[in-house]
Design a protein around this motif. Structure first.
Motif, PDB file in Angstrom:
ATOM      1  N   THR A  12     170.416  47.335 123.136  1.00  0.00           N
ATOM      2  CA  THR A  12     169.136  46.788 122.649  1.00  0.00           C
ATOM      3  C   THR A  12     168.355  46.142 123.799  1.00  0.00           C
ATOM      4  O   THR A  12     167.695  45.125 123.631  1.00  0.00           O
ATOM      5  CB  THR A  12     169.368  45.754 121.523  1.00  0.00           C
ATOM      6  OG1 THR A  12     170.280  44.756 122.021  1.00  0.00           O
ATOM      7  CG2 THR A  12     169.914  46.392 120.267  1.00  0.00           C
ATOM      8  N   SER A  15     165.472  49.886 127.102  1.00  0.00           N
ATOM      9  CA  SER A  15     165.637  51.324 126.801  1.00  0.00           C
ATOM     10  C   SER A  15     165.872  51.546 125.320  1.00  0.00           C
ATOM     11  O   SER A  15     165.225  52.399 124.692  1.00  0.00           O
ATOM     12  CB  SER A  15     166.834  51.913 127.554  1.00  0.00           C
ATOM     13  OG  SER A  15     166.713  51.714 128.913  1.00  0.00           O
ATOM     14  N   THR A  36     174.930  46.816 119.661  1.00  0.00           N
ATOM     15  CA  THR A  36     174.831  46.119 120.941  1.00  0.00           C
ATOM     16  C   THR A  36     175.953  45.101 121.122  1.00  0.00           C
ATOM     17  O   THR A  36     176.369  44.458 120.158  1.00  0.00           O
ATOM     18  CB  THR A  36     173.464  45.411 121.107  1.00  0.00           C
ATOM     19  OG1 THR A  36     173.467  44.709 122.360  1.00  0.00           O
ATOM     20  CG2 THR A  36     173.182  44.418 120.003  1.00  0.00           C
ATOM     21  N   ALA A  37     176.399  44.973 122.372  1.00  0.00           N
ATOM     22  CA  ALA A  37     177.445  43.994 122.682  1.00  0.00           C
ATOM     23  C   ALA A  37     176.878  42.575 122.698  1.00  0.00           C
ATOM     24  O   ALA A  37     177.637  41.612 122.611  1.00  0.00           O
ATOM     25  CB  ALA A  37     178.050  44.320 124.050  1.00  0.00           C
ATOM     26  N   ASP A  38     175.529  42.462 122.809  1.00  0.00           N
ATOM     27  CA  ASP A  38     174.955  41.119 122.906  1.00  0.00           C
ATOM     28  C   ASP A  38     174.347  40.680 121.577  1.00  0.00           C
ATOM     29  O   ASP A  38     174.642  41.251 120.536  1.00  0.00           O
ATOM     30  CB  ASP A  38     173.982  41.034 124.092  1.00  0.00           C
ATOM     31  CG  ASP A  38     172.797  41.974 123.944  1.00  0.00           C
ATOM     32  OD1 ASP A  38     172.370  42.240 122.807  1.00  0.00           O
ATOM     33  OD2 ASP A  38     172.278  42.435 124.987  1.00  0.00           O
ATOM     34  N   LYS A  45     163.329  42.125 130.394  1.00  0.00           N
ATOM     35  CA  LYS A  45     164.223  41.697 131.483  1.00  0.00           C
ATOM     36  C   LYS A  45     163.481  41.322 132.778  1.00  0.00           C
ATOM     37  O   LYS A  45     163.837  40.339 133.423  1.00  0.00           O
ATOM     38  CB  LYS A  45     165.270  42.785 131.762  1.00  0.00           C
ATOM     39  CG  LYS A  45     166.357  42.286 132.694  1.00  0.00           C
ATOM     40  CD  LYS A  45     167.364  43.347 133.051  1.00  0.00           C
ATOM     41  CE  LYS A  45     168.258  43.701 131.897  1.00  0.00           C
ATOM     42  NZ  LYS A  45     169.462  44.438 132.369  1.00  0.00           N
ATOM     43  N   VAL A  83     181.130  48.906 122.099  1.00  0.00           N
ATOM     44  CA  VAL A  83     181.641  50.277 121.997  1.00  0.00           C
ATOM     45  C   VAL A  83     182.837  50.401 122.944  1.00  0.00           C
ATOM     46  O   VAL A  83     182.764  49.984 124.103  1.00  0.00           O
ATOM     47  CB  VAL A  83     180.539  51.288 122.390  1.00  0.00           C
ATOM     48  CG1 VAL A  83     181.097  52.702 122.471  1.00  0.00           C
ATOM     49  CG2 VAL A  83     179.386  51.209 121.407  1.00  0.00           C
ATOM     50  N   ASP A 277     169.063  52.289 132.543  1.00  0.00           N
ATOM     51  CA  ASP A 277     169.848  51.951 133.737  1.00  0.00           C
ATOM     52  C   ASP A 277     171.189  52.670 133.810  1.00  0.00           C
ATOM     53  O   ASP A 277     171.792  52.739 134.883  1.00  0.00           O
ATOM     54  CB  ASP A 277     170.109  50.429 133.776  1.00  0.00           C
ATOM     55  CG  ASP A 277     168.941  49.644 134.349  1.00  0.00           C
ATOM     56  OD1 ASP A 277     167.871  50.247 134.557  1.00  0.00           O
ATOM     57  OD2 ASP A 277     169.100  48.425 134.581  1.00  0.00           O
ATOM     58  N   VAL A 289     161.548  49.906 134.909  1.00  0.00           N
ATOM     59  CA  VAL A 289     161.009  50.024 133.558  1.00  0.00           C
ATOM     60  C   VAL A 289     160.193  51.306 133.342  1.00  0.00           C
ATOM     61  O   VAL A 289     160.339  51.969 132.304  1.00  0.00           O
ATOM     62  CB  VAL A 289     160.140  48.777 133.229  1.00  0.00           C
ATOM     63  CG1 VAL A 289     159.454  48.937 131.889  1.00  0.00           C
ATOM     64  CG2 VAL A 289     161.008  47.519 133.244  1.00  0.00           C
ATOM     65  N   LYS A 320     157.830  40.778 142.136  1.00  0.00           N
ATOM     66  CA  LYS A 320     157.269  39.521 141.631  1.00  0.00           C
ATOM     67  C   LYS A 320     157.577  38.361 142.599  1.00  0.00           C
ATOM     68  O   LYS A 320     158.327  37.454 142.289  1.00  0.00           O
ATOM     69  CB  LYS A 320     157.793  39.257 140.223  1.00  0.00           C
ATOM     70  CG  LYS A 320     157.372  40.379 139.244  1.00  0.00           C
ATOM     71  CD  LYS A 320     157.804  40.145 137.836  1.00  0.00           C
ATOM     72  CE  LYS A 320     159.277  40.172 137.602  1.00  0.00           C
ATOM     73  NZ  LYS A 320     160.023  41.387 137.986  1.00  0.00           N
TER      74      LYS A 320
HETATM   75  P1  FAD Z   1     169.917  46.624 129.639  1.00  0.00           P
HETATM   76  O1  FAD Z   1     168.712  45.778 129.465  1.00  0.00           O
HETATM   77  O2  FAD Z   1     170.963  46.181 130.563  1.00  0.00           O
HETATM   78  O3  FAD Z   1     170.535  46.858 128.193  1.00  0.00           O
HETATM   79  C1  FAD Z   1     171.840  47.312 127.995  1.00  0.00           C
HETATM   80  C2  FAD Z   1     172.241  47.086 126.553  1.00  0.00           C
HETATM   81  O4  FAD Z   1     173.485  47.749 126.302  1.00  0.00           O
HETATM   82  C3  FAD Z   1     172.462  45.632 126.176  1.00  0.00           C
HETATM   83  O5  FAD Z   1     171.976  45.436 124.867  1.00  0.00           O
HETATM   84  C4  FAD Z   1     173.991  45.490 126.218  1.00  0.00           C
HETATM   85  O6  FAD Z   1     174.486  44.467 125.395  1.00  0.00           O
HETATM   86  C5  FAD Z   1     174.397  46.850 125.670  1.00  0.00           C
HETATM   87  N1  FAD Z   1     175.764  47.270 126.020  1.00  0.00           N
HETATM   88  C6  FAD Z   1     176.325  47.427 127.245  1.00  0.00           C
HETATM   89  N2  FAD Z   1     177.587  47.883 127.138  1.00  0.00           N
HETATM   90  C7  FAD Z   1     177.836  48.022 125.812  1.00  0.00           C
HETATM   91  C8  FAD Z   1     178.966  48.454 125.056  1.00  0.00           C
HETATM   92  N3  FAD Z   1     180.103  48.877 125.624  1.00  0.00           N
HETATM   93  N4  FAD Z   1     178.884  48.427 123.706  1.00  0.00           N
HETATM   94  C9  FAD Z   1     177.734  48.024 123.091  1.00  0.00           C
HETATM   95  N5  FAD Z   1     176.637  47.629 123.765  1.00  0.00           N
HETATM   96  C10 FAD Z   1     176.683  47.639 125.095  1.00  0.00           C
HETATM   97  N6  FAD Z   1     162.196  46.712 136.682  1.00  0.00           N
HETATM   98  C11 FAD Z   1     160.877  46.976 136.915  1.00  0.00           C
HETATM   99  O7  FAD Z   1     160.445  48.112 136.725  1.00  0.00           O
HETATM  100  N7  FAD Z   1     160.026  45.999 137.348  1.00  0.00           N
HETATM  101  C12 FAD Z   1     160.442  44.729 137.571  1.00  0.00           C
HETATM  102  O8  FAD Z   1     159.654  43.873 137.959  1.00  0.00           O
HETATM  103  C13 FAD Z   1     161.828  44.403 137.329  1.00  0.00           C
HETATM  104  N8  FAD Z   1     162.275  43.140 137.490  1.00  0.00           N
HETATM  105  C14 FAD Z   1     163.590  42.859 137.218  1.00  0.00           C
HETATM  106  C15 FAD Z   1     164.014  41.550 137.350  1.00  0.00           C
HETATM  107  C16 FAD Z   1     165.338  41.225 137.075  1.00  0.00           C
HETATM  108  C17 FAD Z   1     165.796  39.804 137.226  1.00  0.00           C
HETATM  109  C18 FAD Z   1     166.248  42.243 136.656  1.00  0.00           C
HETATM  110  C19 FAD Z   1     167.692  41.889 136.366  1.00  0.00           C
HETATM  111  C20 FAD Z   1     165.820  43.556 136.505  1.00  0.00           C
HETATM  112  C21 FAD Z   1     164.481  43.876 136.780  1.00  0.00           C
HETATM  113  N9  FAD Z   1     164.000  45.175 136.620  1.00  0.00           N
HETATM  114  C22 FAD Z   1     162.682  45.451 136.869  1.00  0.00           C
HETATM  115  C23 FAD Z   1     164.860  46.263 136.097  1.00  0.00           C
HETATM  116  C24 FAD Z   1     164.634  46.491 134.590  1.00  0.00           C
HETATM  117  O9  FAD Z   1     164.535  45.242 133.943  1.00  0.00           O
HETATM  118  C25 FAD Z   1     165.782  47.342 134.015  1.00  0.00           C
HETATM  119  O10 FAD Z   1     165.682  48.620 134.621  1.00  0.00           O
HETATM  120  C26 FAD Z   1     165.728  47.518 132.494  1.00  0.00           C
HETATM  121  O11 FAD Z   1     165.490  46.301 131.832  1.00  0.00           O
HETATM  122  C27 FAD Z   1     167.037  48.169 132.004  1.00  0.00           C
HETATM  123  O12 FAD Z   1     167.034  48.262 130.617  1.00  0.00           O
HETATM  124  P2  FAD Z   1     168.218  48.992 129.833  1.00  0.00           P
HETATM  125  O13 FAD Z   1     167.851  48.880 128.381  1.00  0.00           O
HETATM  126  O14 FAD Z   1     168.470  50.344 130.383  1.00  0.00           O
HETATM  127  O15 FAD Z   1     169.523  48.125 130.136  1.00  0.00           O
END
Ligand code: FAD
Length: 384
Positions: A12, A15, A36-38, A45, A83, A277, A289, A320
């Motif tokens: 959640t 993505s 979601t694990a959280d 983010k 998971v 990611d 993003v 930023k």
């Molecule tokens: P996540 O947000 O990590 O979500 C993963 C989800 O999967 C979570 O809900 C987690 O609980 C769940 N999960 C994981 N493992 C399991 C499991 N085994 N079972 C069940 N659930 C599970 N990008 C930009 O483009 N511009 C920016 O300015 C930028 N700034 C950033 C600043 C910071 C401080 C950080 C940390 C990142 C930044 N990024 C930026 C990167 C961007 O935020 C990420 O690429 C994006 O948020 C990733 O989203 P995601 O949903 O793929 O992963």
């Protein structure tokens, strides 16, 4: 698998929620379960590294509760559910003792922070910040403290350094590279960002690493390989992220640097998709993003039945560091060409051009940062 098995989305973060939102634009009926694990709270983010600048704590950065996300998206949300496996032959997700049937499964489970193994008894003061729950824990631990050491001078380390200085914290950054954001910014742009962060009061310790972290007084003392010591109340570890591939590998999906998918976000196994990611899309691992939003739009259509390939456009990254506004659009890894650099103090315009003069990438800082939109129009899209 029953005919009525839901679409299941794991994750959640941006993505998972972006995909659910895009899917609901196409299809309001098909049952969707998000796991979601959280805690499932919706947040952006990238905003985690702007908390002090914007005067927001973890609650202030939360955008919507789990309940309101479930209602808005018309999905069922299973929070604090990790998971542990995928049985793709049975079309079932494994959550410990429980099994959850899916018609289509989407992996949006993000990347893990890399944790360094460092000697010393001060590990309880080391924080990695990769989600809102991490950020909440960090802010609570920081109460009463004033000094933060950051391991890592990449995008995330530099953003937190700027933000913490805006919150009036003392900041030391330690990293093995000789410049900040190596691999992301060309050297003149990196030097400009470093200079402005130093002007803001950030102390850099580059070309060295942390050997030990031990309790010392009210805080910790970091012993660096250079022989220096740094005292801090807390340490942020920002040394990198690694796409979560292990469970996918165990389930027999093809993995490389990420879970390998084609441009339709299909893994090597039928009815299992990945984005964000955790994914390596057509050979690209892009932990940002804009790529995940493009993937969410394409995958929503595919899940609805209209197989759609993602087309990555030109995707500049805004860094930023408000003390030195910066935007970068790195040239493709295999691009041939050279950087052409123009600078005025810490304002840098660096253009990566090929032999025909075409701009394949750029980095702009300071007063040149406003050119990011016009330059982005000149750079060819990743998928032409
Ligand atoms: P996540 O947000 O990590 O979500 C993963 C989800 O999967 C979570 O809900 C987690 O609980 C769940 N999960 C994981 N493992 C399991 C499991 N085994 N079972 C069940 N659930 C599970 N990008 C930009 O483009 N511009 C920016 O300015 C930028 N700034 C950033 C600043 C910071 C401080 C950080 C940390 C990142 C930044 N990024 C930026 C990167 C961007 O935020 C990420 O690429 C994006 O948020 C990733 O989203 P995601 O949903 O793929 O992963």
């Amino acid at each position: 698998m029953s005919e009525q098995a839901p679409v299941v989305i794991v994750g959640t973060g941006l993505s998972g929620y972006s995909l659910a939102r895009e899917f609901r634009k196409q299809d309001k009926e098909t049952p969707v379960i998000m796991v979601t694990a959280d805690d499932g709270v919706s947040y952006s983010k990238p905003m985690l590294s702007t908390g002090f600048t914007k005067g927001k704590d973890a609650d202030g950065l939360a955008q919507a509760s789990t309940e309101s996300m479930a209602e808005q998206l018309g999905v069922q949300l299973k929070t604090y559910s990790t998971v542990t496996g995928i049985d793709h032959a049975a079309h079932e997700l494994i959550l410990g003792d429980e099994r959850l049937a899916y018609s289509k499964l989407v992996l949006a489970w993000g990347a893990d922070v890399i944790r360094l193994s460092i000697e010393g008894d001060g590990q309880d003061r080391v924080f990695s910040i990769n989600d809102l729950m991490d950020y909440r824990a960090f802010r609570q631990a920081l109460e009463g403290g004033r000094r933060v050491a950051i391991m890592g001078a990449g995008l995330i380390g530099c953003e937190f350094a700027n933000d913490l200085r805006n919150g009036d914290y003392e900041v030391d950054v330690i990293a093995p590279s000789d410049v900040v954001m190596p691999g992301l910014l060309p050297e003149p742009a990196a030097n400009a960002v470093q200079k402005e962060l130093e002007n803001l009061g950030v102390r850099f310790h580059l070309e060295t690493v942390v050997d030990r972290i031990d309790h010392h007084g009210e805080g910790v003392r970091l012993a660096l390989a250079s022989g220096e010591t740094v005292d801090a109340d807390l340490v942020i570890s920002a040394v990198g992220l690694r796409p979560r591939i292990e469970l996918a590998r165990q389930a027999g999906l093809d993995v490389g640097r990420g879970i390998q998918v084609n441009r339709a976000l299909e893994t090597s196994v039928p009815d299992v998709y990945a984005l964000g990611d955790c994914a390596e899309v057509d050979g690209h691992v892009l932990l940002y993003v804009l790529p995940l939003m493009a993937c969410a739009r394409a995958l929503a259509k595919t899940l609805k039945g209209e197989r759609t390939e993602v087309r990555y456009g030109t995707m500049p990254v805004m860094i930023k560091t408000p003390c030195c506004p910066t935007a970068v659009c790195p040239p493709p890894d295999d691009a041939d060409g050279d950087w052409e650099v123009e600078s005025d103090g810490t304002s840098v315009r660096a253009l990566f051009k090929n032999a025909s003069g075409e701009i394949l990438g750029f980095a702009v800082t300071g007063q040149f940062a406003i050119e990011k939109q016009s330059l982005a129009k000149e750079v060819p899209p990743l998928h032409g």
